[in-house]
Motif scaffolding. Structure first.
Motif, PDB file in Angstrom:
ATOM      1  N   UNK A  72       0.853  -1.195   0.000  1.00 58.24           N
ATOM      2  CA  UNK A  72       0.000   0.000   0.000  1.00 58.24           C
ATOM      3  C   UNK A  72       0.888   1.243   0.000  1.00 58.24           C
ATOM      4  N   UNK A  73       0.623   2.148  -0.942  1.00 59.40           N
ATOM      5  CA  UNK A  73       1.464   3.342  -1.060  1.00 59.40           C
ATOM      6  C   UNK A  73       0.936   4.535  -0.273  1.00 59.40           C
ATOM      7  N   UNK A  74      -0.377   4.599  -0.052  1.00 63.00           N
ATOM      8  CA  UNK A  74      -0.965   5.716   0.677  1.00 63.00           C
ATOM      9  C   UNK A  74      -2.227   5.237   1.397  1.00 63.00           C
ATOM     10  N   UNK A  75      -2.508   5.737   2.604  1.00 64.45           N
ATOM     11  CA  UNK A  75      -3.718   5.309   3.312  1.00 64.45           C
ATOM     12  C   UNK A  75      -4.947   5.530   2.427  1.00 64.45           C
ATOM     13  N   UNK A  76      -5.748   4.496   2.285  1.00 66.64           N
ATOM     14  CA  UNK A  76      -6.866   4.547   1.355  1.00 66.64           C
ATOM     15  C   UNK A  76      -8.069   3.792   1.902  1.00 66.64           C
ATOM     16  N   UNK A  77      -9.226   4.187   1.411  1.00 65.70           N
ATOM     17  CA  UNK A  77     -10.465   3.519   1.748  1.00 65.70           C
ATOM     18  C   UNK A  77     -11.226   3.269   0.452  1.00 65.70           C
ATOM     19  N   UNK A  98     -19.306  -2.635   2.179  1.00 70.02           N
ATOM     20  CA  UNK A  98     -18.002  -3.206   2.496  1.00 70.02           C
ATOM     21  C   UNK A  98     -16.948  -2.114   2.335  1.00 70.02           C
ATOM     22  N   UNK A  99     -16.267  -1.819   3.434  1.00 71.37           N
ATOM     23  CA  UNK A  99     -15.229  -0.792   3.469  1.00 71.37           C
ATOM     24  C   UNK A  99     -13.879  -1.496   3.570  1.00 71.37           C
ATOM     25  N   UNK A 100     -13.027  -1.331   2.573  1.00 66.99           N
ATOM     26  CA  UNK A 100     -11.688  -1.917   2.612  1.00 66.99           C
ATOM     27  C   UNK A 100     -10.699  -0.819   2.966  1.00 66.99           C
ATOM     28  N   UNK A 101     -10.082  -0.951   4.147  1.00 68.26           N
ATOM     29  CA  UNK A 101      -9.093   0.018   4.592  1.00 68.26           C
ATOM     30  C   UNK A 101      -7.716  -0.529   4.252  1.00 68.26           C
ATOM     31  N   UNK A 102      -6.968   0.255   3.480  1.00 65.66           N
ATOM     32  CA  UNK A 102      -5.618  -0.117   3.067  1.00 65.66           C
ATOM     33  C   UNK A 102      -4.647   0.887   3.668  1.00 65.66           C
ATOM     34  N   UNK A 103      -3.713   0.402   4.459  1.00 63.21           N
ATOM     35  CA  UNK A 103      -2.745   1.286   5.094  1.00 63.21           C
ATOM     36  C   UNK A 103      -1.330   0.785   4.816  1.00 63.21           C
ATOM     37  N   UNK A 104      -0.401   1.700   4.605  1.00 69.59           N
ATOM     38  CA  UNK A 104       0.986   1.286   4.422  1.00 69.59           C
ATOM     39  C   UNK A 104       1.490   0.538   5.655  1.00 69.59           C
ATOM     40  N   UNK A 105       2.425  -0.375   5.459  1.00 71.44           N
ATOM     41  CA  UNK A 105       2.962  -1.177   6.560  1.00 71.44           C
ATOM     42  C   UNK A 105       3.482  -0.282   7.681  1.00 71.44           C
ATOM     43  N   UNK A 107       2.275   2.621   8.436  1.00 70.18           N
ATOM     44  CA  UNK A 107       1.255   3.604   8.803  1.00 70.18           C
ATOM     45  C   UNK A 107       0.345   3.197   9.934  1.00 70.18           C
ATOM     46  N   UNK A 108       0.901   2.702  11.016  1.00 69.85           N
ATOM     47  CA  UNK A 108       0.116   2.223  12.144  1.00 69.85           C
ATOM     48  C   UNK A 108      -0.944   3.213  12.618  1.00 69.85           C
ATOM     49  N   UNK A 109      -0.534   4.432  12.883  1.00 72.50           N
ATOM     50  CA  UNK A 109      -1.454   5.423  13.430  1.00 72.50           C
ATOM     51  C   UNK A 109      -2.557   5.764  12.435  1.00 72.50           C
ATOM     52  N   UNK A 110      -2.205   5.919  11.153  1.00 73.99           N
ATOM     53  CA  UNK A 110      -3.199   6.257  10.133  1.00 73.99           C
ATOM     54  C   UNK A 110      -4.281   5.186  10.069  1.00 73.99           C
ATOM     55  N   UNK A 111      -3.868   3.951  10.049  1.00 70.54           N
ATOM     56  CA  UNK A 111      -4.772   2.809   9.946  1.00 70.54           C
ATOM     57  C   UNK A 111      -5.767   2.831  11.105  1.00 70.54           C
ATOM     58  N   UNK A 112      -5.270   3.009  12.310  1.00 65.00           N
ATOM     59  CA  UNK A 112      -6.140   3.013  13.489  1.00 65.00           C
ATOM     60  C   UNK A 112      -7.056   4.231  13.516  1.00 65.00           C
ATOM     61  N   UNK A 113      -6.560   5.385  13.067  1.00 66.28           N
ATOM     62  CA  UNK A 113      -7.390   6.591  13.027  1.00 66.28           C
ATOM     63  C   UNK A 113      -8.546   6.422  12.056  1.00 66.28           C
TER      64      UNK A 113
END
Length: 151
Positions: A72-77, A98-105, A107-113
């Motif tokens: 994943x290159x950028x946090x995406x939904x 169905x919401x697919x959340x894609x976060x860079x490896x 990007x821990x904080x972004x993914x959780x936010x």
């Protein structure tokens, strides 16, 4: 965030899917086409591994597959509206949103936010209904950007 979390090209309306893997793959294909995921098979494996740990279905017809991935290159939904529904393990039945959340490896904080902000909105039936009723991908992306993405 310099890149929008969700754009109309990341929204699929009227998805016909046989199961959760099918709908996830259709959403991954949208992320790849948008240049946000570099390897569809690699990211699909990461999502499947995460899904195997715990079902990501939520009450109200929601599927929330998500993963952090080196692909994943950028946090995406990405969002799929699935009128026929697919099973994501929710106690009340199939998911139609169905919401697919894609976060860079990294990007821990972004993914959780993203996950937390989305989950807070999804408990509201009127928010879910506004997405279900949205006539097109642009409207869905606008609603999510307005309601979920932190300013």
């Amino acid at each position: 965030m310099s890149t929008s979390l969700i754009t109309p090209d990341l929204v699929a309306v009227d998805v016909v899917a046989t199961d959760r893997d099918d709908v996830v793959r259709q959403l991954i294909d949208k992320l790849v086409a948008a240049g946000r995921v570099t390897d569809a098979d690699g990211f699909a494996a990461d999502v499947k591994a995460r899904e195997a740990q715990m079902a990501t279905g939520m009450p109200g017809g929601i599927g929330l597959p998500h993963a952090r991935s080196e692909y994943v290159t950028t946090p995406s939904l990405a969002l799929g509206k699935v009128p026929g529904g697919v099973d994501f393990g929710a106690p009340d039945g199939p998911a139609t949103l169905v919401f697919l959340i894609a976060a860079p490896a990294s990007g821990d904080a972004d993914h959780l936010k993203i996950l937390a902000a989305l989950a807070r909105r999804l408990v509201h039936p009127e928010f879910r209904q506004s997405l279900t009723d949205a006539p097109d991908a642009a409207t869905v992306a606008e609603i999510i950007t307005r309601e979920v993405v932190p300013a």
